[in-house]
Scaffold this motif. Structure first.
Motif, PDB file in Angstrom:
ATOM      1  N   ASN A  54      -3.631  -1.951  -5.876  1.00  0.00           N
ATOM      2  CA  ASN A  54      -2.948  -3.218  -6.102  1.00  0.00           C
ATOM      3  C   ASN A  54      -1.592  -3.099  -6.792  1.00  0.00           C
ATOM      4  OD1 ASN A  54      -5.123  -5.334  -5.310  1.00  0.00           O
ATOM      5  ND2 ASN A  54      -6.230  -3.903  -6.630  1.00  0.00           N
ATOM      6  N   PHE A  55      -1.373  -1.978  -7.502  1.00  0.00           N
ATOM      7  CA  PHE A  55      -0.162  -1.913  -8.324  1.00  0.00           C
ATOM      8  C   PHE A  55       0.691  -0.678  -8.062  1.00  0.00           C
ATOM      9  CE2 PHE A  55      -3.472  -4.095 -10.817  1.00  0.00           C
ATOM     10  CZ  PHE A  55      -2.906  -5.361 -10.870  1.00  0.00           C
ATOM     11  N   GLU A  56       0.304   0.152  -7.095  1.00  0.00           N
ATOM     12  CA  GLU A  56       1.104   1.339  -6.834  1.00  0.00           C
ATOM     13  C   GLU A  56       2.381   0.981  -6.076  1.00  0.00           C
ATOM     14  OE1 GLU A  56       0.561   5.867  -5.084  1.00  0.00           O
ATOM     15  OE2 GLU A  56      -0.768   4.258  -4.411  1.00  0.00           O
ATOM     16  N   LYS A  57       2.277   0.056  -5.138  1.00  0.00           N
ATOM     17  CA  LYS A  57       3.429  -0.316  -4.335  1.00  0.00           C
ATOM     18  C   LYS A  57       4.236  -1.398  -5.048  1.00  0.00           C
ATOM     19  CE  LYS A  57       1.449   0.853   0.166  1.00  0.00           C
ATOM     20  NZ  LYS A  57       1.145   0.365   1.529  1.00  0.00           N
ATOM     21  N   ASP A  58       5.484  -1.550  -4.622  1.00  0.00           N
ATOM     22  CA  ASP A  58       6.348  -2.574  -5.197  1.00  0.00           C
ATOM     23  C   ASP A  58       5.829  -3.957  -4.844  1.00  0.00           C
ATOM     24  OD1 ASP A  58       7.986  -0.678  -6.296  1.00  0.00           O
ATOM     25  OD2 ASP A  58       9.378  -0.658  -4.587  1.00  0.00           O
ATOM     26  N   PHE A 112      -0.964   4.769 -13.095  1.00  0.00           N
ATOM     27  CA  PHE A 112      -1.013   3.489 -12.389  1.00  0.00           C
ATOM     28  C   PHE A 112      -0.891   2.316 -13.360  1.00  0.00           C
ATOM     29  CE2 PHE A 112      -3.704   6.060  -9.266  1.00  0.00           C
ATOM     30  CZ  PHE A 112      -2.622   6.293  -8.435  1.00  0.00           C
ATOM     31  N   TRP A 113      -1.444   2.466 -14.543  1.00  0.00           N
ATOM     32  CA  TRP A 113      -1.348   1.395 -15.546  1.00  0.00           C
ATOM     33  C   TRP A 113       0.122   1.189 -15.946  1.00  0.00           C
ATOM     34  CZ3 TRP A 113      -5.954  -0.743 -17.940  1.00  0.00           C
ATOM     35  CH2 TRP A 113      -5.674  -1.733 -18.900  1.00  0.00           C
ATOM     36  N   LEU A 114       0.814   2.271 -16.207  1.00  0.00           N
ATOM     37  CA  LEU A 114       2.220   2.171 -16.585  1.00  0.00           C
ATOM     38  C   LEU A 114       3.047   1.574 -15.451  1.00  0.00           C
ATOM     39  CD1 LEU A 114       2.672   5.627 -18.347  1.00  0.00           C
ATOM     40  CD2 LEU A 114       2.486   3.408 -19.455  1.00  0.00           C
ATOM     41  N   MET A 115       2.737   1.964 -14.236  1.00  0.00           N
ATOM     42  CA  MET A 115       3.464   1.411 -13.091  1.00  0.00           C
ATOM     43  C   MET A 115       3.247  -0.095 -12.984  1.00  0.00           C
ATOM     44  SD  MET A 115       2.679   4.449 -10.312  1.00  0.00           S
ATOM     45  CE  MET A 115       3.413   3.558  -8.945  1.00  0.00           C
ATOM     46  N   ALA A 116       2.024  -0.534 -13.257  1.00  0.00           N
ATOM     47  CA  ALA A 116       1.735  -1.967 -13.165  1.00  0.00           C
ATOM     48  C   ALA A 116       2.531  -2.747 -14.208  1.00  0.00           C
ATOM     49  CB  ALA A 116       0.236  -2.204 -13.350  1.00  0.00           C
ATOM     50  N   VAL A 117       2.497  -2.291 -15.442  1.00  0.00           N
ATOM     51  CA  VAL A 117       3.222  -3.006 -16.498  1.00  0.00           C
ATOM     52  C   VAL A 117       4.720  -3.013 -16.211  1.00  0.00           C
ATOM     53  CG1 VAL A 117       3.746  -3.030 -18.969  1.00  0.00           C
ATOM     54  CG2 VAL A 117       1.429  -2.488 -18.193  1.00  0.00           C
ATOM     55  N   GLN A 118       5.227  -1.866 -15.738  1.00  0.00           N
ATOM     56  CA  GLN A 118       6.654  -1.784 -15.458  1.00  0.00           C
ATOM     57  C   GLN A 118       7.052  -2.761 -14.358  1.00  0.00           C
ATOM     58  OE1 GLN A 118       8.504  -0.369 -12.750  1.00  0.00           O
ATOM     59  NE2 GLN A 118      10.467  -0.611 -13.810  1.00  0.00           N
ATOM     60  N   LYS A 119       6.243  -2.888 -13.341  1.00  0.00           N
ATOM     61  CA  LYS A 119       6.569  -3.796 -12.253  1.00  0.00           C
ATOM     62  C   LYS A 119       6.528  -5.241 -12.718  1.00  0.00           C
ATOM     63  CE  LYS A 119       5.233  -0.875  -8.326  1.00  0.00           C
ATOM     64  NZ  LYS A 119       5.145   0.385  -9.076  1.00  0.00           N
ATOM     65  N   PHE A 120       5.560  -5.570 -13.586  1.00  0.00           N
ATOM     66  CA  PHE A 120       5.505  -6.934 -14.087  1.00  0.00           C
ATOM     67  C   PHE A 120       6.739  -7.268 -14.921  1.00  0.00           C
ATOM     68  CE2 PHE A 120       0.766  -6.838 -13.457  1.00  0.00           C
ATOM     69  CZ  PHE A 120       0.730  -7.907 -12.580  1.00  0.00           C
ATOM     70  N   LEU A 121       7.157  -6.345 -15.733  1.00  0.00           N
ATOM     71  CA  LEU A 121       8.351  -6.600 -16.537  1.00  0.00           C
ATOM     72  C   LEU A 121       9.597  -6.698 -15.670  1.00  0.00           C
ATOM     73  CD1 LEU A 121       7.828  -4.313 -19.656  1.00  0.00           C
ATOM     74  CD2 LEU A 121       7.507  -6.766 -19.466  1.00  0.00           C
ATOM     75  N   GLU A 166      10.324   5.202 -16.664  1.00  0.00           N
ATOM     76  CA  GLU A 166      10.744   3.929 -16.061  1.00  0.00           C
ATOM     77  C   GLU A 166      10.359   2.750 -16.943  1.00  0.00           C
ATOM     78  OE1 GLU A 166      10.690   4.684 -11.264  1.00  0.00           O
ATOM     79  OE2 GLU A 166       8.788   4.296 -12.258  1.00  0.00           O
ATOM     80  N   LEU A 167       9.122   2.766 -17.450  1.00  0.00           N
ATOM     81  CA  LEU A 167       8.682   1.667 -18.304  1.00  0.00           C
ATOM     82  C   LEU A 167       9.451   1.662 -19.623  1.00  0.00           C
ATOM     83  CD1 LEU A 167       6.832  -0.676 -18.928  1.00  0.00           C
ATOM     84  CD2 LEU A 167       5.079   0.941 -19.663  1.00  0.00           C
ATOM     85  N   TYR A 168       9.718   2.840 -20.162  1.00  0.00           N
ATOM     86  CA  TYR A 168      10.456   2.920 -21.426  1.00  0.00           C
ATOM     87  C   TYR A 168      11.863   2.336 -21.269  1.00  0.00           C
ATOM     88  CZ  TYR A 168      12.322   4.905 -25.753  1.00  0.00           C
ATOM     89  OH  TYR A 168      12.898   5.066 -26.987  1.00  0.00           O
ATOM     90  N   ASP A 169      12.487   2.611 -20.151  1.00  0.00           N
ATOM     91  CA  ASP A 169      13.812   2.052 -19.904  1.00  0.00           C
ATOM     92  C   ASP A 169      13.752   0.532 -19.778  1.00  0.00           C
ATOM     93  OD1 ASP A 169      16.748   2.663 -19.001  1.00  0.00           O
ATOM     94  OD2 ASP A 169      15.956   1.323 -17.454  1.00  0.00           O
ATOM     95  N   THR A 170      12.750   0.030 -19.078  1.00  0.00           N
ATOM     96  CA  THR A 170      12.608  -1.424 -18.931  1.00  0.00           C
ATOM     97  C   THR A 170      12.330  -2.094 -20.264  1.00  0.00           C
ATOM     98  OG1 THR A 170      11.721  -1.064 -16.703  1.00  0.00           O
ATOM     99  CG2 THR A 170      11.368  -3.221 -17.693  1.00  0.00           C
ATOM    100  N   VAL A 171      11.458  -1.482 -21.062  1.00  0.00           N
ATOM    101  CA  VAL A 171      11.127  -2.045 -22.365  1.00  0.00           C
ATOM    102  C   VAL A 171      12.330  -2.028 -23.294  1.00  0.00           C
ATOM    103  CG1 VAL A 171       9.743  -1.651 -24.433  1.00  0.00           C
ATOM    104  CG2 VAL A 171       8.669  -1.577 -22.206  1.00  0.00           C
ATOM    105  N   GLN A 172      13.131  -0.962 -23.221  1.00  0.00           N
ATOM    106  CA  GLN A 172      14.327  -0.895 -24.051  1.00  0.00           C
ATOM    107  C   GLN A 172      15.299  -2.010 -23.688  1.00  0.00           C
ATOM    108  OE1 GLN A 172      13.892   0.668 -26.721  1.00  0.00           O
ATOM    109  NE2 GLN A 172      15.069   2.553 -26.618  1.00  0.00           N
ATOM    110  N   LYS A 173      15.420  -2.301 -22.407  1.00  0.00           N
ATOM    111  CA  LYS A 173      16.284  -3.410 -21.998  1.00  0.00           C
ATOM    112  C   LYS A 173      15.751  -4.722 -22.546  1.00  0.00           C
ATOM    113  CE  LYS A 173      17.996  -1.435 -17.653  1.00  0.00           C
ATOM    114  NZ  LYS A 173      18.016  -1.591 -16.175  1.00  0.00           N
ATOM    115  N   ALA A 174      14.433  -4.920 -22.442  1.00  0.00           N
ATOM    116  CA  ALA A 174      13.853  -6.154 -22.972  1.00  0.00           C
ATOM    117  C   ALA A 174      14.007  -6.240 -24.481  1.00  0.00           C
ATOM    118  CB  ALA A 174      12.367  -6.227 -22.591  1.00  0.00           C
TER     119      ALA A 174
END
Length: 1528
Positions: free
Chosen positions: A157-161, A265-274, A329-337
């Motif tokens: 459910n969360f691997e793809k964009d 996969f968990w990190l990918m899911a959170v990153q996509k939601f953000l 990827e998630l760290y970069d997104t979180v830093q932006k937020a």
């Protein structure tokens, strides 16, 4: 083993008593003992669920109904409701349902994919885990391989964009997902049954395609399940709870490979939601977990089974292979937020906490094993005498391979002439972020440990640079721009942490990646930002090497700075010749394309050349820099132009930049000895002298010699210009007097030499002559008539020729004219008072001022000369001949009026006007005013001059002009406004300004109808704006004030009679009372003293009639009502009643009520603008138009929430203050409760600002009524409670204003508990649990906390009593805020100091120091009401010194503060200026603490060795500065 089996076979009742405390008492027993019939009846129904025809949702409905879950079980959130809902559930059936739904979830076929994509499935698992004891649920999870289920669900459910679907509304999506989730499953074309049997479990034939909102709901459901399991794992209770947690750990433990995949996969899911947060509400995660739901997946990873043979290295490899890319990827997104001002819907701390979690994971599983491997390799090779600096971080490089692969992929895309996709940019940004983590989390606490860690940091930097594509080898291809930017930012990280790197590494980076040499035979880009970053980190790499350094055989230049300077000159020359910053310089087989990041030469000067100059000076080789500077000037003088190409406008070389002169000022005399300075001047003076000889000789026979001489002369002139700016000591000037005179002679000769002027720009020569004149005039030139005769006449004549516009010599351009004009003004300033030269100075000054024109000078040059004239030489204007002043001033002001930049023009006008009016003679002032007066008539001829003439009049002080001049100007402005009004605000302002003094014969003061004529003109020309009407009213009131002061004079009595007649006629009908006439009415009413113009009754009658006319200007009428003095309303009840009836008739009370309910959008109030409501609010306060006090209070709050100007808000607060003065104490106390209890979801700033006004209006008197007294004492604790939770700076200031007001003068609101509440809230605000106030206000926040603390000590010290523990914690927190903490060391600072770049100032340090001094050196008044020692109780109070007793009492409690001061120095540092301001307070604390030597000795004994060493240094420094006895 048998015991374990017994435990597993216990009854449901026993298990219920073991598992959770929720199942206690009779309710728990009821759950444990259901009837057997019920159990028997439900089992067949449950077994038949799978046989029913229906989708998964229908099966879940049947199963939940069978086990007696309520219908709304999916929406229940409350723990109490959930506990009540599970009472009738039979645990055996719940266990069956859990096993059944887990079987559905683990099914590898299509039905399993549907179940894993259905949020209801996960919610059912959550409920069953809540019902069952841990031992049973853990067994079911383990048997079903829950982690495999979790991995499949996340992957599917969360691997793809995500695909954001916009065709369906949000409401429809929600309904679809909640009620019919299974319908969102879309089937691929069905394969054959045979293919289906052989298909792998990881590739189901059906895929879930839901929108973002549906995926969010699914992820929230999964997170809830994992959170519940993790909560049981982390149970830390005794006995049975520990056993239960071990059960659940077994269910979550798996091998490292699977744990890594789940985390990925968990990190990918959170990153996509953000990433798609703008398209999704994503509101559930901040409720579930303040760490963006990362902690649960990390916990699964940490519970993994580590292979015995692999250890941490294998885990690091698996983490790197699976999780590194998603983590970055998630760290970069979180830093932006985290850096964003509006960080989505998550809580403010969520991005920061998520970033901390990711940092810990990266440090623990990426850098930790790599660092251990690095030092293990170093220790194994130490016996072989290996240099630690040469070791590479091989393990780190290996773990960074996934990141290197992504960056390499981006480079390949770029090579194909395609732009790099945005999805690859986070990988480049990760390079400096990872280096920052490597440094921050290294054990660096002291200079020694920093040296020890330096090899590892250096190796990590090299590994990351190579990962970014910038290796330490000759590149075959140019590194991508993002790679070079990553390297540049990594160098910036090293600079920020003050970490040094081996010079060989930095030299390699410069040589291979600067873009000057490599890659060979290819297009190259000069990376100026990279070079600037290298210089900022370590400029010494460019300095000349010692002679003992072995030569480099790789072809690198020995002198890197010379090589760099040559490249800078080549680049700057191409820019000047082409005007294009993206130049391409064909060199050899390749060419260089200059970086656009540094698109101006000034950037190169500031970032590269100036830092290198400082580096040369720091290494005591400033002469070396000057030598290279000289070489560049000589080589590049004519590289972009020849003699024939030398035109009037000459572009300066980059080596002539003014910044180099300014940088040299602070280094020249500090870095060079007097003999070196003398040698330099002799060298360059000899060149200039030689240039003169060459030009005077017949040098055409040897053009090369002439060229060399000109080059060297030009270079020496530029450098001498910088030298003269740097001379400031009298000793140096005295020693250089011969050389200075020689230079003056040489340039005097050169400036008159036609050969020099034909080949060089005279600008530099005039500049040097001006500076030499300034230096030599006070030494010898001013006292020697011979020297004056020798130089003055010839130089002034030559300068006048150069400054004159008619001289079209090709080298007499605008800059050269500016230089010659500057010399002339400097010379006139000296000669104007010298006998024998005054006539020449006066004559030539008039000529020179005539040259100041935009026709002869470029606009920028004209502004420069005018600024110089106004700032330094404005007094020269008073020396112009009287007959020429008119012409000169007119020309001067006309030229100023041509300036298009209004700010520059206004500044010049103000400077000229102020200079003339302050230092000029009366005759000059008269000419000045006459010119301005004449300019007012020239409307068509010179409109710009007219506009500045009016602005000049505003600069005139009325007392500086005669009454005749003032009256003439007022009459002229009156005629203009009546006949041809223009620029009305300025004209009215000028008239009001001039009417500050009496002008009895002016038209508006002698004719009673003149003001009405002005009003009619404003009305007819539609010029009755609010500003114009206000200015006109001010003018009328000033005029009437002067008339009424002498009302008995015949002229004034006649004037008043005519004025009253005109006023009566103008106000007969309401339709004739337009705003300008109302302004006259208001001004007359305000100016009169005894109703001699108009009575109050007549005034109200006129206003009432106008107000009833719907076409009348409501704003002006309300303003007229509001200007009725409060004394009249207070002393005359009839006036107040009449005004109330008039206002309520036009604007009923219901209009106010409608506004508070619906705002301006209500139809009954929409006719009024917010500005009108401000006036209505003022009227309601003054005339008591409200029914109850609460109504007016709510009106004020509602109005303050509108978009109002600062002035309008001040009017509202003033009205509130006046209104509160009419209320009783009981009403005021009731309003306090309303203001402190307003709704949390609204803007509370207005409420708290009004609360401050209310508290200020409270009487400082104790009340007898117990209930009112209780209300008084509850005010301050309520303020403190709000202050401790509000992150709004406006609320913070308003609440602290109220608290300070209470502390200063409201003793009736104070008690012992209230003082403790204030201390407690300041402790909270200065700690890490403080509200997240904006960091940009950190200095102001700290200042306010210190001031409130000081007020407590200064005014309420007697209430502290035994509460010194609160005061000490407050002082420790405030002290810690001054420190800059080391990376990842010590306690975090308050959130308003969280960014590392946010630090407090020396002013804040002084404020804290004063606070300590107030504690340790109290005033007598602050301690006179308290007995400080128990031993003093038996003595007479009059025999005790209260100050001494207070100091002794404080001495028993100060040692923890001193210990904290020493401890903070180990975990942080103080800026030098901050420490300097702090130490006086620290010395006061040490002095007072020394009164209790026993406590100090105990403190010293309890310190650790490092802190004790710091304390020893503090004690020794105090003894040296203050003095003392004994040892610490």
């Amino acid at each position: 083993m048998a015991g374990g089996r017994v435990v597993l076979m216990l009854s449901c009742c026993s298990l219920g008593q073991m598992r959770e405390r929720n199942f206690e008492g009779d309710a728990g027993l009821a759950m444990c003992q259901p009837s057997a019939n019920a159990a028997t009846a439900t089992l067949p129904k449950l077994l038949a669920v799978n046989k029913e025809i229906g989708d998964l949702d229908e099966q879940i409905r049947q199963a939940t109904r069978i086990i007696r879950l309520p219908n709304d079980w999916q929406t229940i959130q409350s723990e109490v409701e959930r506990y009540e809902a599970i009472k009738p559930i039979v645990r055996a059936r719940a266990e069956w349902v859990l096993r059944w739904i887990l079987d559905k979830l683990k099914n590898p076929e299509d039905t399993g994919a549907q179940a894993r994509a259905n949020p209801r499935s996960w919610k059912l698992v959550q409920w069953m885990l809540y019902v069952l004891p841990v031992s049973r649920s853990a067994t079911q999870l383990r048997d079903a391989d829950f982690l495999a289920i979790l991995e499949r669900a996340l992957q599917e459910n969360f691997e793809k964009d995500f695909t954001i679907e916009t065709s369906v509304s949000g409401a429809e999506n929600v309904h679809k997902d909640v009620s019919e989730s299974s319908e969102t499953v879309q089937e691929d074309p069905k394969p054959s049954r045979k293919r289906k049997r052989t298909s792998g479990t990881n590739t189901p034939s059906k895929r879930v395609s839901v929108d973002v909102l549906g995926l969010e709901q699914l992820f929230v459901a999964i997170v809830t399940v994992v959170k519940g399991i993790a909560g049981k794992v982390s149970s830390s209770g005794p006995g049975e709870e520990t056993v239960s947690s071990e059960y659940m750990k077994v269910a979550l433990r798996t091998e490292s490979a699977q744990a890594a995949r789940i985390l990925k996969f968990w990190l990918m899911a959170v990153q996509k939601f953000l990433t798609v947060s703008s398209a999704s509400t994503f509101s559930g995660l901040d409720v579930l977990d303040d760490r963006l739901s990362l902690s649960f997946a990390i916990q699964i990873w940490e519970l993994r089974s580590v292979e015995a043979t692999g250890g941490s290295g294998t885990s690091a490899d698996q983490f790197s292979a699976e999780c590194l890319i998603p983590t970055l990827e998630l760290y970069d997104t979180v830093q932006k937020a985290n850096n964003s001002t509006n960080s989505a819907q998550n809580s403010p701390t969520a991005p920061a906490n998520a970033a901390q979690s990711l940092e810990k994971v990266l440090v623990r599983y990426l850098f930790g094993p790599a660092r251990a491997s690095f030092y293990a390799s170093a220790s194994s090779k130490a016996s072989k005498s290996m240099d630690l600096k040469t070791l590479a971080a091989k393990a780190l490089a290996s773990n960074l391979e996934p990141l290197r692969a992504r960056i390499q992929q981006a480079a390949e895309i770029l090579d194909s002439s395609e732009p790099i996709p945005d999805t690859f940019l986070p990988f480049f940004r990760a390079i400096p972020q990872l280096l920052d983590l490597a440094i921050k989390f290294s054990p660096i606490r002291s200079p020694k440990s920093k040296i020890v860690e330096r090899p590892w940091i250096q190796a990590a930097f090299v590994a990351l640079a190579e990962c970014a594509g910038c290796s330490l080898e000759a590149p075959k291809f140019m590194a991508p721009v993002p790679s070079v930017e990553a390297l540049e930012k990594s160098l910036g990280v090293l600079t920020a942490h003050n970490m040094n790197v081996d010079t060989k590494i930095l030299e390699d980076l410069f040589w291979f990646h600067s873009g000057f040499t490599f890659p060979l035979k290819q297009k190259r880009t000069v990376c100026w930002p990279l070079i600037a970053a290298l210089i900022k980190l370590d400029p010494d790499i460019f300095l000349p090497k010692p002679r003992s350094t072995p030569s480099d055989s790789s072809g690198r230049p020995v002198d890197l700075s010379g090589f760099l300077f040559d490249k800078i000159s080549m680049w700057a020359t191409e820019i000047q010749s082409t005007g294009n910053t993206d130049v391409k310089c064909n060199k050899g087989s390749g060419h260089v394309s200059c970086s656009r990041d540094f698109d101006q030469p000034e950037q190169v000067v500031h970032s590269i050349i100036v830092p290198l100059m400082s580096a040369y000076a720091r290494n005591r080789d400033l002469l070396g820099f000057i030598s290279r500077w000289d070489s560049q000037l000589i080589e590049n003088m004519f590289s972009s132009r020849t003699f024939e190409e030398l035109e009037a406008s000459i572009t300066s070389s980059i080596w002539e930049d003014r910044s180099l002169n300014l940088a040299l000022v602070s280094l020249f005399e500090k870095s060079l000895t007097q003999s070196q300075v003398l040698s330099l001047f002799e060298q360059h003076q000899g060149r200039v002298k030689g240039l003169g000889k060459t030009l005077r000789s017949n040098s055409d026979k040897d053009p090369q010699k002439r060229m060399d001489s000109i080059r060297k002369g030009y270079s020496s002139s530029v450098i001498l210009n910088a030298f003269l700016d740097s001379l400031y000591s009298d000793e140096a000037i005295e020693a250089l007097k011969p050389q200075l005179w020689s230079l003056f002679n040489s340039y005097t000769s050169l400036i008159r030499n036609d050969s020099y002027r034909s080949s060089s720009d005279p600008t530099l020569a005039w500049t040097l002559l001006c500076k030499l004149w300034t230096i030599l005039w006070p030494i010898e030139l001013h006292g020697s008539s011979d020297l004056q005769k020798k130089y003055v006449d010839s130089l002034i004549s030559r300068a006048c020729q150069d400054a004159e516009a008619k001289d079209h010599h090709r080298n007499t351009n605008s800059p050269s004219r500016v230089a010659s004009l500057t010399f002339l003004l400097t010379a006139f300033d000296c000669l104007i008072s010298v006998p024998g030269w005054q006539d020449l100075a006066h004559e030539k000054l008039q000529v020179v001022l005539g040259f100041l024109s935009t026709n002869t000078l470029d606009l920028s040059d004209f502004e420069q000369v005018m600024e110089l004239l106004c700032a330094r030489f404005s007094h020269l204007l008073d020396h112009i001949e009287p007959q020429a002043r008119d012409r000169v001033f007119t020309t001067l002001f006309s030229n100023i009026s041509e300036i298009t930049k209004h700010d520059v023009r206004d500044q010049l006008l103000a400077s000229v006007s102020q200079s003339l009016l302050s230092i000029a003679s009366p005759g000059t002032i008269d000419v000045y005013l006459e010119i301005v007066s004449k300019a007012l008539d020239g409307i068509e001829a010179n409109n710009k001059f007219v506009s500045i003439a009016e602005e000049l009049l505003l600069q005139v002080v009325p007392a500086a002009s005669s009454r005749t001049q003032r009256e003439a100007l007022v009459d002229k402005m009156t005629d203009i406004l009546i006949t041809r009004p223009r620029n009305v605000p300025v004209s009215l302002s000028v008239m009001a300004h001039l009417m500050e003094l009496p002008n009895s014969t002016a038209k508006i003061c002698s004719s009673g109808s003149a003001l009405f004529d002005l009003a009619q003109s404003l009305h007819d020309n539609k010029l009755e704006s609010a500003l114009n009407v206000d200015l006109f009213q001010e003018l009328v009131q000033l005029t009437l004030d002067h008339i009424l002061k002498n009302k008995d004079q015949p002229q004034n009595a006649k004037y008043l009679e005519k004025f009253k007649s005109k006023l009566t006629s103008a106000t007969k009908k309401a339709s004739r009372c337009y705003p300008a006439r109302l302004a006259i009415l208001k001004a007359a009413f305000a100016a009169q003293k005894d109703a001699m113009i108009i009575t109050i009754e007549r005034y109200l009658l006129i206003l009432g009639a106008c107000l009833n006319d719907t076409s009348a200007p409501v704003d002006h009428l309300l303003d007229a009502f509001n200007e009725i003095p409060s004394e009249i309303l207070r002393d005359n009840d009839g006036v107040l009643t009449s005004a109330q009836s008039i206002l309520l008739k036009r604007i009923p009370l219901k209009v106010y009520q409608d506004y508070m309910v619906d705002g301006i959008g209500n139809c009954s109030v929409s006719i009024f603008s917010p500005q009108t409501w401000v006036l209505l609010h003022r009227s309601a306060a003054r005339f008591q138009l409200y029914g109850k006090p609460a109504l007016f209070l709510n009106l004020s709050i509602r109005l303050l929430r509108e978009e109002l100007s600062a002035q309008e808000q001040r009017v509202i607060f003033s009205s509130v203050k006046d209104w509160l003065s009419t209320l009783t104490m009981i009403d005021k106390l009731k309003l306090v409760g309303i203001l402190t209890g307003s709704a949390e979801d609204q803007d509370r700033v207005p409420s708290f600002r009004i609360l401050h006004i209310l508290i200020s209006a409270l009487d400082d008197a104790h009340v007898e009524d117990t209930e009112q007294r209780q209300q008084q004492l509850l005010i301050l604790p309520s303020l403190c409670q709000h202050l401790s939770t509000s992150p709004d700076p406006a609320i913070f200031n308003a609440l602290l204003d109220s608290i300070d007001t209470i502390l200063r003068g409201k003793t009736c609101l104070l008690s012992q508990h209230n003082i403790e509440s204030v201390l407690t809230v300041i402790v909270v605000l200065s700690s890490r649990i403080s509200p997240t106030l904006p960091s940009k206000h950190a200095p102001a926040i700290y200042a306010r906390l210190c001031e409130t603390s000081r007020l407590i000590l200064l005014l309420h010290r007697s209430r502290l009593g035994g509460r010194f523990h609160l005061l000490l914690q407050l002082l420790q927190n405030l002290l810690f805020c001054l420190f800059i903490p080391n990376a990842n060391r010590g306690t975090p600072r308050p959130p308003w100091l969280t960014p590392t770049s946010t630090n407090l100032s020396p002013v804040n340090s002084s404020q804290y120091s004063r606070l300590l001094s107030c504690l340790c050196s109290p005033t007598t008044s602050s301690v006179s009401k308290h007995s400080w020692t128990a031993s003093a109780s038996h003595s007479q109070p009059s025999l005790n010194d209260p100050v001494k007793a207070a100091r002794e009492y404080a001495s028993h409690h100060l040692y923890p503060l001193l210990a904290a001061f020493c401890r903070f120095q180990l975990n942080g540092r103080l800026e030098p200026a901050v420490r300097e301001r702090l130490l006086p307070g620290i010395w006061d604390a040490v002095s007072v603490a020394g009164l209790d030597r026993e406590a100090l000795e105990g403190m010293n004994a309890g310190l650790d060795s490092a802190t004790r060493a710091v304390w020893k240094g503090v004690w020794g420094e105090w003894r040296r500065r203050i003095g003392g006895m004994g040892e610490g």
